[in-house]
Write an enzyme that holds these catalytic residues in place. Structure first.
Site, PDB file in Angstrom:
ATOM      1  N   SER A  23       0.809  -1.286   0.009  1.00  0.00           N
ATOM      2  CA  SER A  23       0.074  -0.037   0.005  1.00  0.00           C
ATOM      3  C   SER A  23       1.228   1.200  -0.006  1.00  0.00           C
ATOM      4  CB  SER A  23      -0.948  -0.155   1.192  1.00  0.00           C
ATOM      5  OG  SER A  23      -1.595   1.188   1.416  1.00  0.00           O
ATOM      6  N   HIS A  48      -1.471  -1.134  -4.175  1.00  0.00           N
ATOM      7  CA  HIS A  48      -2.411  -0.894  -3.750  1.00  0.00           C
ATOM      8  C   HIS A  48      -2.339   0.919  -3.632  1.00  0.00           C
ATOM      9  CE1 HIS A  48      -6.117  -1.410  -1.180  1.00  0.00           C
ATOM     10  NE2 HIS A  48      -5.819  -0.551  -0.442  1.00  0.00           N
ATOM     11  N   ASP A  50      -4.702   4.302  -1.989  1.00  0.00           N
ATOM     12  CA  ASP A  50      -5.757   4.657  -1.084  1.00  0.00           C
ATOM     13  C   ASP A  50      -5.831   6.189  -1.386  1.00  0.00           C
ATOM     14  OD1 ASP A  50      -6.176   2.312   0.638  1.00  0.00           O
ATOM     15  OD2 ASP A  50      -3.885   2.584   1.139  1.00  0.00           O
ATOM     16  N   MET A  52      -8.471   9.144  -0.308  1.00  0.00           N
ATOM     17  CA  MET A  52      -9.347   9.419   0.682  1.00  0.00           C
ATOM     18  C   MET A  52      -9.807  11.112   0.551  1.00  0.00           C
ATOM     19  SD  MET A  52      -6.967   8.044   4.082  1.00  0.00           S
ATOM     20  CE  MET A  52      -6.193   6.253   4.005  1.00  0.00           C
ATOM     21  N   HIS A  81      -8.128   1.916  -4.163  1.00  0.00           N
ATOM     22  CA  HIS A  81      -9.137   1.729  -3.168  1.00  0.00           C
ATOM     23  C   HIS A  81      -9.773   3.128  -2.727  1.00  0.00           C
ATOM     24  CE1 HIS A  81      -9.648   0.863   1.428  1.00  0.00           C
ATOM     25  NE2 HIS A  81     -10.818   1.040   0.657  1.00  0.00           N
ATOM     26  N   MET A  83     -11.876   5.448  -0.941  1.00  0.00           N
ATOM     27  CA  MET A  83     -12.510   5.914   0.367  1.00  0.00           C
ATOM     28  C   MET A  83     -13.083   7.231   0.498  1.00  0.00           C
ATOM     29  SD  MET A  83      -9.507   4.383   2.829  1.00  0.00           S
ATOM     30  CE  MET A  83      -8.434   4.096   1.333  1.00  0.00           C
ATOM     31  N   MET A 152     -11.965  -4.836   4.934  1.00  0.00           N
ATOM     32  CA  MET A 152     -11.271  -3.908   5.599  1.00  0.00           C
ATOM     33  C   MET A 152     -10.964  -4.644   6.941  1.00  0.00           C
ATOM     34  SD  MET A 152     -10.387  -1.336   3.937  1.00  0.00           S
ATOM     35  CE  MET A 152      -9.249  -0.750   5.046  1.00  0.00           C
ATOM     36  N   PHE A 158      -6.296   5.082   7.931  1.00  0.00           N
ATOM     37  CA  PHE A 158      -5.082   5.527   8.441  1.00  0.00           C
ATOM     38  C   PHE A 158      -4.182   3.968   8.234  1.00  0.00           C
ATOM     39  CE2 PHE A 158      -7.757   8.337  10.843  1.00  0.00           C
ATOM     40  CZ  PHE A 158      -7.096   9.285  10.538  1.00  0.00           C
ATOM     41  N   GLY A 159      -3.081   4.182   8.098  1.00  0.00           N
ATOM     42  CA  GLY A 159      -2.255   3.035   8.030  1.00  0.00           C
ATOM     43  C   GLY A 159      -1.777   2.637   9.523  1.00  0.00           C
ATOM     44  N   GLY A 160      -1.086   1.701   9.472  1.00  0.00           N
ATOM     45  CA  GLY A 160      -0.360   1.231  10.774  1.00  0.00           C
ATOM     46  C   GLY A 160      -1.308   0.868  12.063  1.00  0.00           C
ATOM     47  N   ASP A 190      -7.348  -5.849   4.013  1.00  0.00           N
ATOM     48  CA  ASP A 190      -6.739  -4.691   4.021  1.00  0.00           C
ATOM     49  C   ASP A 190      -6.739  -4.001   5.228  1.00  0.00           C
ATOM     50  OD1 ASP A 190      -5.460  -2.033   3.380  1.00  0.00           O
ATOM     51  OD2 ASP A 190      -7.083  -1.317   2.010  1.00  0.00           O
ATOM     52  N   GLY A 191      -5.598  -3.882   5.936  1.00  0.00           N
ATOM     53  CA  GLY A 191      -5.200  -3.047   7.125  1.00  0.00           C
ATOM     54  C   GLY A 191      -4.861  -3.970   8.322  1.00  0.00           C
ATOM     55  N   GLY A 192      -3.666  -3.786   8.875  1.00  0.00           N
ATOM     56  CA  GLY A 192      -3.167  -4.669   9.966  1.00  0.00           C
ATOM     57  C   GLY A 192      -2.526  -5.698   9.775  1.00  0.00           C
TER      58      GLY A 192
END
Ligand code: DX5
Ligand code: ZN
Length: 230
Positions: A23, A48, A50, A52, A81, A83, A152, A158-160, A190-192
């Site tokens: 990402s 990927h 993002d 937003m 993606h 958002m 998700m 947010f990342g991280g 997607d995420g974590g």
């Protein structure tokens, strides 16, 4: 790459392997060219992206002018993606920036069927994204028209962030629906996502994993990507 080449490329990928999509949100925006080059030379499958809008999610990332630049630099297929609210307004824009997959949020689309069809009509693969609280069962009547479902595993924006464990149950239920309906949709998470949960996610039924921090904040990006792929 032409649309046909991209399509063939992705179809081949779909039947041969588990995929990884770094990402770009976690890349160094001051060195975007360098970071995209690193991904180009790596064994990652997709890139990927993002987008937003500060309305659908409480953060603003970047918009289509940046994607134009990314398109010029990336040799990997772009997994976009969105958002944003009213993503249907940006189908042509998205196509122009070379997106292979255009992901729209279920929660942002009143007329999801119309939007999915318009994305396919524009020559892209249609992805539908679900927030962590949205049950996969709501896709029952659209799953046959969708090329990819993006689950998700954090609240988007947010990342991280920390991976939400309930995602495993959603993957199982979604995979069961896809098999029962004989649908072709890929399952993307997607995420974590990190090296600790990647194997379990693939085993549970994920086809594509997105990873931001775990890749771009690792000491050796190509090596980390290889570890994911192993
Ligand atoms: C979050 C984005 C993700 C994000 C993932 O809203 O959709 O793609 O970049 O970042 P990590 O892998 O760090 O959770
Ligand atoms: Zn994303």
């Amino acid at each position: 790459m032409s649309t046909n080449q991209l399509f063939n490329y992705s179809v081949i990928q779909m039947i041969t392997s588990k995929l990884l999509a770094p990402s770009l949100l976690s890349a160094d925006f001051g060195n975007l060219e360098r970071d995209i080059e690193v991904i180009n030379r790596s064994s990652a499958d997709w890139l990927h992206i993002d987008v937003m809008d500060g309305v659908f999610v409480p953060n603003i990332s970047f918009g289509f002018p940046v994607l134009e630049y990314v398109k010029k630099l990336s040799t990997k297929p772009l997994d976009v993606h969105l958002m944003i609210v009213q993503p249907e307004k940006f189908i042509n824009e998205c196509k122009k920036t070379g997106a292979m997959v255009m992901n729209v949020h279920y929660e942002a689309c009143t007329h999801l069927n119309r939007t999915v069809r318009a994305i396919v009509e524009a020559g892209m693969q249609a992805g539908v994204t679900l927030n962590p609280h949205t049950p996969v069962e709501l896709l029952e009547d659209i799953i046959l028209e969708v090329d990819l479902v993006l689950l998700m595993s954090v609240n988007p924006g947010f990342g991280g962030q920390q991976f939400i464990e309930n995602t495993y149950s959603k993957i199982e239920r979604l995979r069961a629906m896809i098999d029962r309906k004989n649908a072709h949709a890929l399952v993307e998470i997607d995420g974590g996502v990190n090296l600790q949960n990647a194997a379990k996610l693939y085993q549970t039924g994920a086809d594509v994993l997105v990873a931001g921090n775990a890749i771009f904040h690792s000491p050796n990006i190509p090596q980390t990507i290889n570890q994911f792929k192993e």
